[in-house]
Design an enzyme around this catalytic site. Structure first.
Site, PDB file in Angstrom:
ATOM      1  N   HIS A 127      -7.849  -3.374 -15.939  1.00  0.00           N
ATOM      2  CA  HIS A 127      -6.595  -3.408 -15.161  1.00  0.00           C
ATOM      3  C   HIS A 127      -6.059  -3.659 -16.168  1.00  0.00           C
ATOM      4  CE1 HIS A 127      -7.965  -3.550 -11.296  1.00  0.00           C
ATOM      5  NE2 HIS A 127      -8.924  -3.472 -11.817  1.00  0.00           N
ATOM      6  N   ARG A 137      -1.190  -3.077  -9.079  1.00  0.00           N
ATOM      7  CA  ARG A 137      -2.045  -3.466 -10.008  1.00  0.00           C
ATOM      8  C   ARG A 137      -2.780  -2.975 -11.329  1.00  0.00           C
ATOM      9  NH1 ARG A 137      -6.882  -1.068  -9.216  1.00  0.00           N
ATOM     10  NH2 ARG A 137      -8.508  -2.025  -9.088  1.00  0.00           N
ATOM     11  N   GLY A 147      -4.354   2.480  -7.669  1.00  0.00           N
ATOM     12  CA  GLY A 147      -5.072   1.418  -6.232  1.00  0.00           C
ATOM     13  C   GLY A 147      -6.299   1.321  -6.597  1.00  0.00           C
ATOM     14  N   GLU A 165      -0.071   5.207  -6.737  1.00  0.00           N
ATOM     15  CA  GLU A 165       1.559   5.751  -6.154  1.00  0.00           C
ATOM     16  C   GLU A 165       2.329   5.685  -7.596  1.00  0.00           C
ATOM     17  OE1 GLU A 165       3.291   0.856  -5.326  1.00  0.00           O
ATOM     18  OE2 GLU A 165       1.022   1.104  -4.651  1.00  0.00           O
ATOM     19  N   TYR A 212       6.952  -4.796  -6.300  1.00  0.00           N
ATOM     20  CA  TYR A 212       6.447  -3.221  -5.744  1.00  0.00           C
ATOM     21  C   TYR A 212       4.820  -3.159  -4.930  1.00  0.00           C
ATOM     22  CZ  TYR A 212       9.785  -0.878  -8.393  1.00  0.00           C
ATOM     23  OH  TYR A 212      11.204   0.217  -8.721  1.00  0.00           O
TER      24      TYR A 212
END
Length: 689
Positions: free
Chosen positions: A479, A540, A559, A565, A575
């Site tokens: 991430h 994310r 996701g 998305e 978002y």
């Protein structure tokens, strides 16, 4: 926090069971019995009428020393009152904006868990909403409820409880596995330490949250998938939402549930149809006693490719063979393979004759070069040559696409990988590159993620020119975001991940879980919505950025376990992460902006995007495919899929000269930080009509 997705995660196969025999002694918060004062009102959170009855509401009232205003924040994330006999509670476990807040018997529910943010917000763990004085009123008796976080002073609170805790826990030690079977494993670790106390441990495989357990638990029994190859690790999290760096990764090679010696059935019904210089194959799926994992494609009796699956879904039963010679007949056959390597008999053959010219959306694919490291950022220089970053090797390479010749222009200084997906990431060039020679680079350092610029002089990086433009973007094993893109407004846009802490995405004081916007010299544009580098938030792990012909910014986002998305980014837009993943969770909450397209993670896990002639191309890793989507107004239409399983995991897609695309693979070593343990391709995809 990622734990807010527990309901969604439990719905998928890989959800973990929160269990384990090993425990640690939890620590209590250091500061207790303090008021919580509203920044906008100067008044305090007060239990109405000083009642201790279950279900009593709360409101604003003049601050004093009465017991109905004295709160304690526990390491479990609770706000307790009356000597710990009652907890602040969202009535009915509601996750809807406007939900009532009350006191209730403490029961450990996520509707009684709160995060005290460094931005002075108090957020509900279950909903992701903020504790809010309704209508921004300031008088005694004003109602307090849950509402979409918006940065208003009616959502900011001053308190001594937990306010000073900005220190993350230490890294959990000695991660290990035991009792590995075809469908379960026990994962354990040594306790982390924290200045206040560890409240949770979050267990992941390969960037995907499996489960969260309490800070007093040091193991978890996990559900796994037969024959999967996963990397398990754990992060520690305190009650204030601070997250540790990840533990080392423990690889597991899950055994099959039975010895498999049975080959799949023979593929049937093979068809081949030509359009221009492209042949499209289709066939009827084979069956197997366990599962078919791949189909091998033979052209004129030479294996040319395979279509595969990386999850529990069957592999595709179509294949597009492009870039063929004109007016030529080709003969095809297909065989099926299972995970144990058993191979079926060959299908019947099918033939097709190509036309004189390509009339398809995708016409030709050629391999420009291969690399032993992960190509991540990629851009085309004014002279037509290509620059790309090698993520784990930490070098930048200049590629002549006409000859395939490569030159290493230098090693970027101060890059440190994360034993996951950090390292040398995004790459962009100045709009005035011919005269100023600036390269813009996003990378992980030993302390953070950052954006720097360095001049490329001839075929060498001039390291004496390095400038750090933006630092302090939190890093973690996964991430980290990492994409860079200059907009038509001359500003530099960057995508950042939440650093495996969903709270960062909603914290407007944090640079994580955002799309950022800065001037080319690193200063903050005066028209940014929040006075800092943040352009949009609630993301994310975004890794795709691209602008269309109208100057609008599109973004691609990973996701967790349900859906990816594609978003059309609005200035100051929220978002929804972590309360909302794609269209699941509390996505209907007022203020959340809905995605323009979503993809199941088994068909997605998409990283890079590119736009050519207002057509969006999306490169997907786990989904092993390239999506083609026509931009029509604010919608994405006529969605098509190409190369499904053909080249494996796809990382980066960028516009190439001549109305083409650059496309990179990321098949080996992309979940570790080991340099030169890959075998990747940079492809040129010629586009048609």
């Amino acid at each position: 926090m990622s734990i807010r997705l527990a309901v969604a995660v439990a719905a998928v196969l890989v959800a973990g069971v929160i269990a384990g025999p090993t425990t640690a002694t939890p620590a209590l918060a250091a500061t207790t019995n303090a008021t919580i004062q509203g920044v906008g009102s100067g008044r305090c959170i007060d239990v109405i009428g000083a009642s201790t009855a279950v279900g009593t509401g709360i409101n604003l009232y003049d601050c004093d020393t009465r017991v109905n205003q004295q709160w304690t924040y526990t390491a479990a994330g609770e706000l307790r009152i009356y000597g710990g006999t009652r907890c602040l509670d969202v009535a009915g476990r509601s996750t809807t904006a406007g939900a009532t807040v009350q006191i209730y018997t403490c029961n450990g529910g996520t509707n009684q868990k709160w995060t005290l943010g460094s931005d002075q917000t108090i957020k509900g763990v279950q909903s992701g909403l903020c504790l809010d004085v309704m209508k921004a009123l300031t008088a005694n008796g004003s109602a307090i409820a849950m509402w979409t976080c918006n940065g208003g002073s009616n959502q900011k609170w001053r308190t001594a409880i937990g306010a000073a805790d900005t220190t993350p826990p230490s890294v959990p030690g000695n991660p290990r596995v035991s009792n590995l079977t075809c469908n379960s494993v026990t994962f354990a670790w040594n306790a982390a330490t924290d200045d206040v106390g560890v409240a949770f441990y979050d267990v992941y495989h390969d960037g995907q949250l499996m489960t969260s357990v309490s800070g007093s638990t040091l193991s978890a029994n996990l559900t796994v998938v037969p024959s999967a190859k996963w990397g398990l690790y754990v992060n520690a999290r305190d009650a204030a939402g601070n997250v540790s760096q990840a533990s080392t990764t423990v690889p597991i090679d899950v055994p099959p549930c039975q010895v498999d010696t049975t080959a799949p059935s023979t593929p049937t019904g093979l068809t081949a149809s030509a359009s221009g210089t492209t042949v499209t194959l289709g066939w009827t799926a084979s069956t197997d006693n366990v599962a078919v994992k791949a189909y091998d494609i033979y052209r004129d009796d030479v294996k040319v490719s395979s279509v595969t699956t990386t999850g529990s879904t069957p592999p595709p039963t179509t294949y597009i063979d492009s870039g063929l010679a004109a007016t030529t007949t080709y003969r095809y056959r297909v065989v099926a393979r299972d995970a144990a390597g058993n191979v079926s008999s060959s299908s019947a053959t099918a033939s097709a004759t190509t036309g004189t010219a390509c009339s398809n959306a995708v016409c030709d694919v050629t391999t420009v070069t291969t690399d032993t490291d992960i190509p991540w950022g990629l851009t085309t220089l004014p002279d037509g040559s290509v620059l790309y970053t090698r993520r784990d090797a930490q070098t930048i390479v200049r590629l002549d696409p006409a000859t395939g010749a490569k030159t290493t222009v230098g090693t970027v200084p101060n890059v440190q990988s994360t034993d996951g997906e950090g390292g040398l990431l995004g790459l962009a060039i100045s709009a005035n590159f011919t005269s100023d020679q600036w390269l813009y680079i996003m990378h992980t350092s030993p302390t953070d993620n950052r954006i720097v610029r360095i001049k490329l002089v001839g075929n060498s990086l001039d390291l004496s020119t390095e400038q750090v433009l933006l630092s302090g973007i939190l890093r973690n094993k996964f991430h980290n975001g990492g994409r860079l893109r200059f907009g038509p407004d001359g500003k530099l846009y960057a995508s950042t991940g939440d650093a495996q802490n969903g709270d960062n995405a909603q914290n407007l004081s944090s640079l994580n879980g955002k799309v950022l916007r800065i001037n080319p010299d690193g200063t903050i544009p005066s028209d940014n919505p929040f006075g800092n580098a943040v352009w949009s938030y609630g993301h994310r792990n975004p890794q795709g950025l691209a602008f269309d012909s109208q100057g609008r910014l599109w973004e691609q986002e990973f996701g967790n376990s349900v859906m990816d998305e594609t978003n059309l980014i609005q200035k100051g837009g929220n978002y929804g992460w972590p309360a909302c993943e794609g269209t699941t969770g509390t996505c209907g909450t007022a203020g959340f902006i809905a995605p323009k397209n979503t993809y199941p993670t088994s068909e997605g896990s998409c990283s890079g995007i590119a736009i050519v002639k207002d057509v969006l191309y999306v490169a997907c890793e786990r989904g092993t495919r390239l999506y083609r989507e026509v931009i029509s107004g604010t919608s994405l239409t006529n969605v098509q899929q190409y190369f499904v399983g053909t080249y494996g995991r796809l990382r980066t897609v960028e516009p190439a000269p001549g109305g083409a695309l650059w496309l990179t693979t990321t098949n080996q070593g992309d979940k570790d930080s080991i340099a030169n343990n890959s075998d990747e391709k940079i492809l040129r995809v010629q586009l048609g009509g």
